[in-house]
Design a protein around this motif. Structure first.
Motif, PDB file in Angstrom:
ATOM      1  N   ASP A   1       0.819  -1.214   0.000  1.00  0.00           N
ATOM      2  CA  ASP A   1       0.000   0.000   0.000  1.00  0.00           C
ATOM      3  C   ASP A   1       0.854   1.266   0.000  1.00  0.00           C
TER       4      ASP A   1
ATOM      5  N   PHE B   1      -2.060   3.869  -1.908  1.00  0.00           N
ATOM      6  CA  PHE B   1      -2.302   4.026  -0.475  1.00  0.00           C
ATOM      7  C   PHE B   1      -3.619   3.356  -0.089  1.00  0.00           C
ATOM      8  N   ALA B   2      -3.665   2.831   1.129  1.00  0.00           N
ATOM      9  CA  ALA B   2      -4.893   2.204   1.625  1.00  0.00           C
ATOM     10  C   ALA B   2      -6.052   3.192   1.489  1.00  0.00           C
TER      11      ALA B   2
ATOM     12  N   ARG C   1      -7.167   4.776  -1.024  1.00  0.00           N
ATOM     13  CA  ARG C   1      -7.014   5.838  -2.017  1.00  0.00           C
ATOM     14  C   ARG C   1      -8.153   5.801  -3.059  1.00  0.00           C
TER      15      ARG C   1
END
Lengths: 473, 192
Positions: free
Chosen positions: A300, A433-434, A436
Motif C-alpha cells: 500500500d 495508499f490504503a 485511495r
C-alpha cells in the motif's frame, strides 16, 4: 567560490531568485506559471479576500476543473451531475474566483479542459526553464520539459496568487542515471516504479531528481512526463529531464508555445538547459533499463513494488506485514493470477494518448473478463478527441470498458468514481495508499499495458505475452 | 497581520510508529470537497477510526477524549504523498499541536509549519525512546529546539525562518508582500 559547473536544476533555480537565501530566511523564488484547480485553491482565494489582496499576475495563472468533476458521459451541452452538493459548490467556487480575478479557466465549455498536468504541456503553457507550481504534488510532471515544477500547499497557493513568489530553501540534487534500453512490454511506468522501489518512499526526500542517461533520452515526451510525474512517490521535491530535440519537437506549434523566430530564439535558450559536464550532484543512482520487467505494486505504498512475474518479498518490518495483510497477498505466492474486480486506466500518470494507445493495443480484438469493471478516463478533452479520431474509444467500448469524460476520476476517487470495500483494482494511477480508491479498496499500480492485459485475464497478468506475440507479427 | 506566537507545547504523547503514513491516511480525499478551513477534526484519520457504515473501529485514536490536545509521535517520512494542506488542518482540528518524527515529508512539513503545527525532527535513538512514552506528557521548547519527556531530552533543528514565524508569530504572506519592490524589480529586469 561556487563551482562554475552547474546542474540543470541550479540553472533554473538561479534564474528565478528574487531575493537570495540567507541563514535566517529562505530565498524568494519567482513563479513563471501557476496552475490551479478547484480542490486546493478556494481557501487561498478566501485568504486574499480577507486581506483585500488581488491576484498579482492573472496572466501567469491558469485554472482547470479536474479533481471533483464527474466523468460520467453526458450529452453535448448537458450540465454535469456531481457526486455531491459540496463537489458542485467547489467547482462553482473555482468558476467564480476565476471570473472575479480574470484568470483563464479551462471550464466545462472549454475544448482545453482536462487534468492539470495533462493540459499544461498539451497547451504549450509548460516550457523548459520555467518555474511551475500547483497545489498538487504531481506538479513534478512538468519537469519532463526541463522546468522546475513542484507541488505546494494552499497557503502557498495564496502566496503565489498575491505575490507570484514563494519562499523556498534550495533543495539538494540527485541524478538518476538510466543506462540500457527498455524491452518490449516494459514502459516508462515500469521504469519509474522500479526507480521508486529502489529509492524507497522517502529516499529522495529533500532532493530534486534529474533523470538522465540513454534510456531517458530515448523516451517520448509523454513517457518522460510519466517518469517525472511519480518523483514525489520517492519523496522528491521535483523531477527534471534536460530538454532536447524531442522536447522542442513536442512544443513546436502548441497553442501557448512561442511562434516563428521567437520559437527559434527560445530553442537556442532552452538548449543551454543541461547539467554541465563537471556538475556535482548530492546523490547519484544508476539503473539498467534493459534488466527491467513490467512492475506492479504488492503493498500500500508505491515503493512496495516487484516484477509482475514475481511474488511479494518476505516481510522484514511490521509495516510490510500490515501492507500484505491489507492487500491479501502472501510472500512467495505469485502475484499473477490474483483475481481482480476492476481496472482503471487514467490519471496524470497514464492518461495521455500514447497510454491509451498502449492499452488499446492490448485490448484490440479482446474482451474485458466478465465480472470485471474497466474504466478508461482520458486525461483531457484533447486526448479524448484524438483517441476518438483514431477509434481507440471503439476498441475499449467493444471490449466492454466504460469510456469516460476527462478528469482525475478513480486516481483520487473524490468525484464519485471509486471502488467498493475489499475490491482489488489494477490502476495506471500513481498511488496505492490504503483507501485511495475508496475505503477498503486494494490498489495495484501498473502500466497501461499491464492494466489492459489484466482486464482481459480478469486477474493480474503479464502484458508481454500479448505484446510479444503482436510484436512478432 | 500577526499569528499567535507558539513558544512551547506541552501535552501527552500519542504514538503512531508506522513509517510512511501518507496524507490520504491523515485525511481521505473524499473529505477534500470543502471550500472552508476548519471543522476537519472528524475527518482526521477517518478510515482508521471508522468503518464504512460510520461505526467506530477499535483504534487507539478513538480513546482520546474530545477536545484534548496531544503531541503526535509519528514514524519516519510522516505526511508523504499528496500535498493537501487539509492534512495539517485536520490534525490541528483533531487536537494535535505538534508532530515528532525522524523525518517529515517535505510538503507536509512546509504546510504544517505555516499552520502552527510544530514539526520536530529528531534522531532515531531519542525517537525510539519517545515511542515508549505513549500517553505521557512531554514539553517542546520551540525556541530552544528541545523536547523534554521524563528524563529524555531530544534536540531538533527547525528552519530558522520557520522558527521565527512560530515564536514571533510572523506572517509569511506579510513578509513576502514587504518585498514588493524586489519583486517588481525582478519583473522589470526580465521584461527588459
Amino acid at each position: 567560490m561556487p563551482s562554475p559547473s552547474r546542474t540543470l536544476f541550479d540553472k533554473v533555480w538561479d534564474a528565478h531568485v528574487v531575493t537570495p537565501e540567507r541563514e535566517d530566511a529562505p530565498a524568494l523564488i519567482y513563479v513563471d506559471l501557476h496552475l490551479i484547480h478547484e480542490v486546493t485553491s478556494p481557501q487561498a482565494f478566501a485568504e486574499l479576500d480577507a486581506r483585500s489582496l488581488s491576484v498579482r499576475r492573472p496572466d501567469l495563472t491558469y485554472a482547470t476543473l479536474d479533481h471533483s468533476t464527474p466523468t460520467t458521459p453526458r450529452a453535448a451541452g448537458a450540465r454535469p451531475v456531481y457526486a455531491s452538493a459540496a463537489a458542485r459548490h467547489q467547482v462553482e467556487t473555482m468558476e467564480a474566483n476565476c471570473r472575479r480575478h480574470a484568470i483563464r479557466l479551462a471550464g466545462w465549455d472549454s475544448a482545453d479542459r482536462g487534468i492539470v498536468h495533462v493540459i499544461g504541456p498539451e497547451l504549450g503553457l509548460t516550457q523548459p526553464g520555467q518555474t511551475i507550481v500547483c497545489g498538487d504534488s504531481h506538479t513534478s510532471t512538468h519537469g519532463a520539459f526541463g522546468a522546475l515544477a513542484f507541488g505546494i500547499g494552499t497557503t502557498e497557493v495564496g502566496h503565489v496568487l498575491a505575490t507570484q513568489c514563494l519562499l523556498q530553501r534550495k533543495p539538494k540534487t540527485m541524478r538518476v542515471h538510466v543506462d540500457g534500453e527498455l524491452r518490449v512490454g516494459v514502459g516508462a511506468k515500469d521504469l519509474i516504479v522500479a526507480i521508486i522501489a529502489e529509492l524507497g518512499a522517502g529516499g529522495a526526500a529533500g532532493h530534486v531528481i534529474e533523470y538522465a542517461g540513454p534510456a531517458i533520452e530515448a523516451l517520448s515526451m509523454e513517457e518522460r512526463m510519466t517518469v517525472c510525474n511519480m518523483s514525489i512517490e520517492a519523496g522528491a521535491r521535483a523531477g527534471m529531464i534536460a530538454p532536447d530535440e524531442t522536447t522542442f519537437r513536442y512544443l513546436q506549434g502548441r497553442a501557448h508555445a512561442p511562434k516563428g523566430a521567437a520559437f527559434e530564439a527560445a530553442k537556442a535558450r532552452w538548449a543551454q538547459l543541461r547539467s554541465d559536464a563537471g556538475a556535482v550532484f548530492d546523490a547519484e543512482v544508476r539503473l539498467d533499463a534493459s534488466r527491467l520487467a513490467p512492475m506492479i505494486t504488492w503493498g500500500d505504498s508505491p515503493d512496495m513494488a516487484a516484477p509482475v512475474d514475481s511474488s511479494p518479498p518476505a516481510p522484514s518490518t511490521a509495516r510490510m506485514t500490515e501492507a500484505l495483510a491489507y492487500m491479501g497477498f502472501k510472500p512467495g505466492e505469485a502475484l499473477m493470477g490474483e483475481k481482480i474486480d476492476a481496472v482503471f486506466i487514467g490519471s496524470c500518470t497514464n492518461a495521455r494518448l500514447s497510454d491509451l494507445r498502449e492499452a488499446a493495443s492490448v485490448m484490440a480484438g479482446r474482451c474485458v473478463k466478465p465480472g470485471v469493471r474497466m474504466l478508461v478516463v482520458p486525461g483531457s478533452e484533447a486526448v479524448k478527441r484524438a483517441a476518438e479520431a483514431e477509434g481507440l474509444d471503439a476498441i475499449f467500448r467493444t471490449a466492454g470498458a466504460e469510456w469516460r469524460e476527462p478528469g482525475c476520476s478513480m486516481c483520487i476517487a473524490m468525484n464519485g468514481d471509486s471502488g467498493r470495500p475489499g475490491e482489488l483494482i489494477v490502476s495506471t494511477s500513481n498511488r496505492n495508499f490504503a483507501g485511495r480508491q475508496g475505503q477498503g479498496v486494494r490498489t495495484v499500480l501498473a502500466s497501461p499495458a499491464t492494466a489492459a492485459a489484466s482486464a482481459v485475464a480478469g486477474a493480474i497478468a503479464d502484458p508481454r505475452r500479448i505484446l510479444e506475440a503482436s510484436h512478432a507479427q | 497581520m500577526r499569528n499567535e506566537p507558539i513558544l512551547t507545547v506541552t501535552a501527552p504523547a500519542f504514538t503512531l510508529p508506522d513509517a510512511n503514513v501518507d496524507t490520504d491516511q491523515i485525511i481521505p480525499a473524499r473529505f477534500l470537497t470543502t471550500t472552508e478551513r476548519g471543522a476537519l477534526g472528524g475527518a482526521c484519520f477517518h478510515d482508521w477510526r471508522f468503518h464504512g457504515d460510520g461505526s467506530k473501529k477499535d483504534h487507539r485514536l478513538n480513546d482520546i477524549p474530545h477536545g484534548e490536545v496531544r503531541i503526535l509521535v509519528a514514524g519516519h517520512n510522516f505526511g508523504c504523498g499528496s500535498s493537501r494542506e487539509h492534512a495539517p488542518w485536520a490534525l490541528k482540528d483533531f487536537g494535535f499541536r505538534a508532530v515528532v518524527t525522524t523525518r517529515a515529508a517535505d510538503i507536509f512539513r512546509s504546510n504544517a509549519l505555516k499552520n502552527g503545527l510544530v514539526i520536530c525532527e529528531i534522531d532515531e535513538a531519542s525517537h525510539a525512546a519517545l515511542m515508549d512514552r505513549d500517553g505521557l506528557e512531554m514539553t517542546i521548547d520551540v525556541a530552544a529546539g528541545q523536547i523534554i519527556a521524563g528524563n529524555i531530552t531530544a534536540r531538533f533543528v527547525l528552519d530558522r525562518f520557520a522558527r521565527t514565524c512560530l515564536i514571533e508569530g510572523v506572517d509569511p504572506m506579510g513578509y513576502i508582500l514587504a518585498q514588493g519592490e524586489a519583486i517588481a524589480r525582478f519583473e522589470a529586469d526580465r521584461a527588459a
